[in-house]
Design an enzyme around this catalytic site. Structure first.
Site, PDB file in Angstrom:
ATOM      1  N   GLU A  36       0.829  -1.222   0.000  1.00  0.00           N
ATOM      2  CA  GLU A  36       0.000   0.000   0.000  1.00  0.00           C
ATOM      3  C   GLU A  36       0.854   1.260   0.000  1.00  0.00           C
ATOM      4  O   GLU A  36       0.486   2.267   0.598  1.00  0.00           O
ATOM      5  CB  GLU A  36      -0.961   0.034   1.208  1.00  0.00           C
ATOM      6  CG  GLU A  36      -1.944  -1.082   1.302  1.00  0.00           C
ATOM      7  CD  GLU A  36      -2.655  -1.345   0.006  1.00  0.00           C
ATOM      8  OE1 GLU A  36      -2.829  -0.400  -0.768  1.00  0.00           O
ATOM      9  OE2 GLU A  36      -2.995  -2.509  -0.245  1.00  0.00           O
TER      10      GLU A  36
HETATM   11  C1  LIG Z   1       3.140  -9.893   0.931  1.00  0.00           C
HETATM   12  C2  LIG Z   1       2.837  -8.867  -0.090  1.00  0.00           C
HETATM   13  C3  LIG Z   1       1.518  -8.593  -0.411  1.00  0.00           C
HETATM   14  C4  LIG Z   1       1.220  -7.663  -1.404  1.00  0.00           C
HETATM   15  N1  LIG Z   1      -0.081  -7.480  -1.802  1.00  0.00           N
HETATM   16  C5  LIG Z   1      -0.326  -6.785  -2.946  1.00  0.00           C
HETATM   17  C6  LIG Z   1      -1.619  -6.778  -3.541  1.00  0.00           C
HETATM   18  O1  LIG Z   1      -2.564  -7.354  -3.015  1.00  0.00           O
HETATM   19  N2  LIG Z   1      -1.786  -6.111  -4.710  1.00  0.00           N
HETATM   20  C7  LIG Z   1      -0.767  -5.450  -5.338  1.00  0.00           C
HETATM   21  O2  LIG Z   1      -0.984  -4.879  -6.393  1.00  0.00           O
HETATM   22  N3  LIG Z   1       0.463  -5.421  -4.784  1.00  0.00           N
HETATM   23  C8  LIG Z   1       0.712  -6.075  -3.623  1.00  0.00           C
HETATM   24  N4  LIG Z   1       1.963  -6.088  -3.072  1.00  0.00           N
HETATM   25  C9  LIG Z   1       3.017  -5.312  -3.721  1.00  0.00           C
HETATM   26  C10 LIG Z   1       3.413  -4.087  -2.916  1.00  0.00           C
HETATM   27  O3  LIG Z   1       2.372  -3.150  -2.929  1.00  0.00           O
HETATM   28  C11 LIG Z   1       4.729  -3.557  -3.518  1.00  0.00           C
HETATM   29  O4  LIG Z   1       5.733  -4.488  -3.178  1.00  0.00           O
HETATM   30  C12 LIG Z   1       5.064  -2.187  -3.005  1.00  0.00           C
HETATM   31  O5  LIG Z   1       4.188  -1.243  -3.543  1.00  0.00           O
HETATM   32  C13 LIG Z   1       6.500  -1.771  -3.368  1.00  0.00           C
HETATM   33  O6  LIG Z   1       6.746  -1.968  -4.718  1.00  0.00           O
HETATM   34  P1  LIG Z   1       8.042  -2.790  -5.178  1.00  0.00           P
HETATM   35  O7  LIG Z   1       8.098  -4.040  -4.414  1.00  0.00           O
HETATM   36  O8  LIG Z   1       8.014  -2.856  -6.644  1.00  0.00           O
HETATM   37  O9  LIG Z   1       9.264  -1.898  -4.696  1.00  0.00           O
HETATM   38  P2  LIG Z   1       9.925  -0.712  -5.534  1.00  0.00           P
HETATM   39  O10 LIG Z   1       8.886   0.158  -6.087  1.00  0.00           O
HETATM   40  O11 LIG Z   1      10.923  -1.287  -6.461  1.00  0.00           O
HETATM   41  O12 LIG Z   1      10.679   0.066  -4.367  1.00  0.00           O
HETATM   42  C14 LIG Z   1      11.928  -0.387  -3.817  1.00  0.00           C
HETATM   43  C15 LIG Z   1      12.427   0.671  -2.829  1.00  0.00           C
HETATM   44  O13 LIG Z   1      12.644   1.895  -3.501  1.00  0.00           O
HETATM   45  C16 LIG Z   1      11.945   2.951  -2.868  1.00  0.00           C
HETATM   46  N5  LIG Z   1      11.484   3.902  -3.869  1.00  0.00           N
HETATM   47  C17 LIG Z   1      10.904   3.659  -5.056  1.00  0.00           C
HETATM   48  N6  LIG Z   1      10.630   4.809  -5.690  1.00  0.00           N
HETATM   49  C18 LIG Z   1      11.022   5.804  -4.882  1.00  0.00           C
HETATM   50  C19 LIG Z   1      11.006   7.227  -4.967  1.00  0.00           C
HETATM   51  N7  LIG Z   1      10.497   7.855  -6.020  1.00  0.00           N
HETATM   52  N8  LIG Z   1      11.488   7.939  -3.922  1.00  0.00           N
HETATM   53  C20 LIG Z   1      11.973   7.313  -2.830  1.00  0.00           C
HETATM   54  N9  LIG Z   1      12.029   5.982  -2.700  1.00  0.00           N
HETATM   55  C21 LIG Z   1      11.555   5.235  -3.711  1.00  0.00           C
HETATM   56  C22 LIG Z   1      10.794   2.287  -2.139  1.00  0.00           C
HETATM   57  O14 LIG Z   1      10.342   3.067  -1.025  1.00  0.00           O
HETATM   58  C23 LIG Z   1      11.433   0.978  -1.706  1.00  0.00           C
HETATM   59  O15 LIG Z   1      12.125   1.175  -0.503  1.00  0.00           O
HETATM   60  C24 LIG Z   1       2.274  -6.960  -2.042  1.00  0.00           C
HETATM   61  C25 LIG Z   1       3.597  -7.220  -1.684  1.00  0.00           C
HETATM   62  C26 LIG Z   1       3.881  -8.176  -0.752  1.00  0.00           C
HETATM   63  C27 LIG Z   1       5.327  -8.471  -0.457  1.00  0.00           C
END
Ligand SMILES: Cc1cc2nc3c(=O)[nH]c(=O)nc-3n(C[C@H](O)[C@H](O)[C@H](O)COP(=O)(O)OP(=O)(O)OC[C@H]3O[C@@H](n4cnc5c(N)ncnc54)[C@H](O)[C@@H]3O)c2cc1C
Length: 601
Positions: free
Chosen positions: A443
């Site tokens: 989220e």
């Molecule tokens: C158990 C679990 C359940 C989930 N459930 C759902 C679900 O039901 N539906 C769904 O759609 N998704 C779901 N997710 C996905 C989750 O919402 C994403 O993992 C999350 O939004 C982060 O995206 P990412 O993993 O691609 O990380 P990334 O976007 O790659 O981010 C990696 C790091 O970079 C940082 N970062 C990225 N961009 C910036 C910026 N512009 N400025 C500063 N920092 C930045 C982030 O804060 C983070 O620390 C789930 C994930 C897990 C692990």
């Protein structure tokens, strides 16, 4: 882990005494008749029973057993999950806070939040199945056509079907502007959806006969970035005219993740292979519509922070009263025993009080946000609705990121109170650490929430949203001027309230010269804001307690403990703002000076 006991006195304190919910419900015509005090009390009592008796007992077993994906792509949830869900549906819980015209009970969202709190504290993994459905319902309620509402919403409201939220793809989570899933129009008005979504909570399971996926995808020729994303309903089984389920749609679970925590919830890779779907809302406005879903989900996730603190506190408190170790520094407190219970030691109290302060403060913050949501949804006065919407928008990133960060801290403290036993699985304290970490990530990560708060909500409104909130705090401080008992809270709160504005100005000035200053200050700014908001709420809770004591009460110890916790918060937690203030002004150079290649060693 000790048995979960719904903290009914604490819930009542926030509902009735702090936020005056009975008055609030009575003031909104849509709720005045349905959310009567008797009805609210009966629902909370019944909900507590369900959570204590049905959900808490399958929390640890669900963690051990986890979910299983079978070769045909079906997923089995842990033992007891399906049966508990059937009882939840039978009890009418999914329909609590939804519109009567679609089979809902028309009760306020803020009452739904109380139930979500008890569900989440008893068994977070289980609670995510109905939790995601709730967000799907809100999205269809607001943006769906009447046909979509008739077909899908009624089934979600009854709990016969559940929902999901399909945003994340293998290459993107925070940056949805680069998502690749495609939607192509069919001749019959439907769309063919293709692509892979990952990490989809409750994406596949055995608890309901159908799963309604809410999916983000791009139409051919859509603009690049976030302005070219549309939103679709994609059911697992295509519904027949009569509402029964028909043909299997081309959406399937490719695998489930093996993960750190929330083992009882199926986190799925979902493959959409030309699956049939229907557009929700206007073309290319999918992300705007999805914000409805995300805002509900963010408050729900904020709740995970405070429920984690509550669950860990309940375990740690019981243990600290029972476990014996050494003698109190000020002389034995249980001389008849071989040693004193560890609750006599100041450091153990520091840990317990930190958990208590975050749990009770977090509840107050989440319920306050939910109260604003009631007004946004059903308030009759346009100006009040607008003010509530702005306040909710300001509080949402703070509640989501701050409460989940301190929720993690609280669960770590829970392990620490147990000493070595906290690290051992059978007590359940380490499960809470594992289950809670995800709340700082999904989220919108803490980093993304912080950018939303400082960038979008505060700086882009020229500080208006912050000013609206600091005015509320200022009014409270002014009203307590001259109240000697409250001076210990009001003086530091008023100073903080002023400093908050000054810091915002400084960060804003820096950002005009260098945009990296925003990202460099944002998480400290968010944490500072979280401590400040909780400071305001703890001061208000102290005031309620003082008034109760002054009026004469049979619960003197209860209210005195409330004031003591407020004092603990102000003297031992709130000073953390000083560190955040200094750090947020340290400048982007302190982060950006090292060239990328010099990070390596
Ligand atoms: C158990 C679990 C359940 C989930 N459930 C759902 C679900 O039901 N539906 C769904 O759609 N998704 C779901 N997710 C996905 C989750 O919402 C994403 O993992 C999350 O939004 C982060 O995206 P990412 O993993 O691609 O990380 P990334 O976007 O790659 O981010 C990696 C790091 O970079 C940082 N970062 C990225 N961009 C910036 C910026 N512009 N400025 C500063 N920092 C930045 C982030 O804060 C983070 O620390 C789930 C994930 C897990 C692990």
């Amino acid at each position: 882990m000790p048995d979960y006991k719904a903290p009914l006195r604490e819930i009542k304190f926030v509902m009735d005494e702090l936020l005056e919910m009975p008055k609030h419900y009575a003031s909104i015509p849509a709720y005045a008749e349905v959310a009567t005090p008797d009805m609210v009390e009966a629902i909370i009592a019944e909900g507590a029973k369900f959570c204590e008796q049905e959900l808490a007992p399958i929390n640890r077993t669900g963690d051990i057993e986890g979910c299983t994906r079978h070769e045909d792509g079906s997923v089995t949830t842990p033992t007891g999950f399906k049966e508990a869900y059937a009882k939840y549906v039978e009890g009418g819980w999914p329909s609590l806070a939804h519109e009567e015209e679609h089979g809902g009970q028309g009760l306020p969202e803020s009452l739904g939040i109380v139930m979500s709190e008890m569900v989440g504290t008893a068994n977070w993994s289980w609670g995510m199945y109905p939790g995601l459905s709730h967000g799907a319902m809100n999205t269809i309620e607001l943006h769906g056509t009447s046909e979509q509402k008739e077909t899908y919403l009624t089934k979600l409201v009854s709990g016969e079907w559940t929902g999901t939220m399909c945003l994340t793809e293998p290459h993107c989570g925070s940056d949805l502007g680069i998502l690749k899933s495609k939607a192509e129009a069919n001749a019959d008005g439907s769309y063919s959806i293709s692509g892979t979504k990952i990490f989809i909570s409750a994406g596949e399971h055995d608890m309901a006969e159908n799963i309604v996926h809410i999916v983000l995808a791009r139409l051919p020729g859509a603009p690049e970035g976030t302005k070219g994303i549309s939103l679709f309903i994609v059911p697992k089984f295509l519904p027949n005219e009569d509402g029964t389920i028909g043909e299997r749609n081309a959406v399937s679970c490719g695998s489930i993740e093996h993960k750190m925590g929330i083992h009882g919830n199926a986190t799925c890779v979902m493959n959409f292979d030309g699956a049939k779907g229907w557009l929700i809302g206007p073309e290319n406005k999918g992300l705007n519509c999805m914000f409805t879903f995300m805002n509900t989900a963010r408050i729900g996730t904020a709740l995970q922070g405070s429920t984690a603190a509550e669950a860990s506190f309940q375990g740690a408190l019981a243990y600290a009263k029972d476990r014996l170790a050494m003698r109190s520094l000020s002389g034995p407190k249980a001389p008849e025993k071989a040693a004193d219970p560890i609750i006599v030691h100041p450091d153990v109290r520091r840990m317990l009080l930190t958990q208590k302060a975050f749990s009770e403060g977090g509840r107050a913050l989440v319920y306050l946000a939910a109260q604003q949501n009631d007004i946004v949804k059903k308030g009759e006065d346009e100006a009040e609705r607008k003010a509530a919407d702005e306040l909710l928008g300001f509080l949402t990133p703070i509640a989501k990121a701050f409460l989940t960060e301190v929720g993690c801290e609280a669960t770590n403290l829970g392990v620490q109170v147990f000493g070595g036993h906290g690290f051992i699985a059978e007590w359940g304290m380490e499960q809470l650490v594992r289950d809670t970490k995800i709340a700082t990530i999904y989220e919108g990560t803490t980093g993304i929430q912080a950018l939303d708060l400082l960038g979008r909500k505060v700086l882009m409104t020229q500080g208006e949203s912050l000013k609206n909130f600091t005015k509320i705090v200022h009014k409270f401080c002014q009203a307590e001027e001259g109240n000697e008992d409250m001076a210990q809270f009001v003086a530091p709160l008023a100073a903080l309230n002023k400093e908050w504005g000054d810091l915002t100005m400084k960060v804003g000035m820096g950002a005009m010269k260098n945009r990296d200053e925003v990202g460099s200050a944002s998480v400290d700014y968010l944490m500072y804001s979280g401590y400040a908001v909780l400071g305001y709420l703890w001061a208000r809770m102290a005031k309620v307690a003082q008034d109760a004591l002054a009026a004469g009460t049979t619960e003197e110890d209860y209210y005195k403990a409330k004031i003591a916790t407020a004092r603990f918060y102000f003297t031992r937690i709130l000073p953390r703002t000083k560190g955040h203030a200094e750090s947020m002004l340290a400048g982007a150079d302190t982060l950006m000076d090292i060239a990328e290649e010099h990070f390596a060693f």
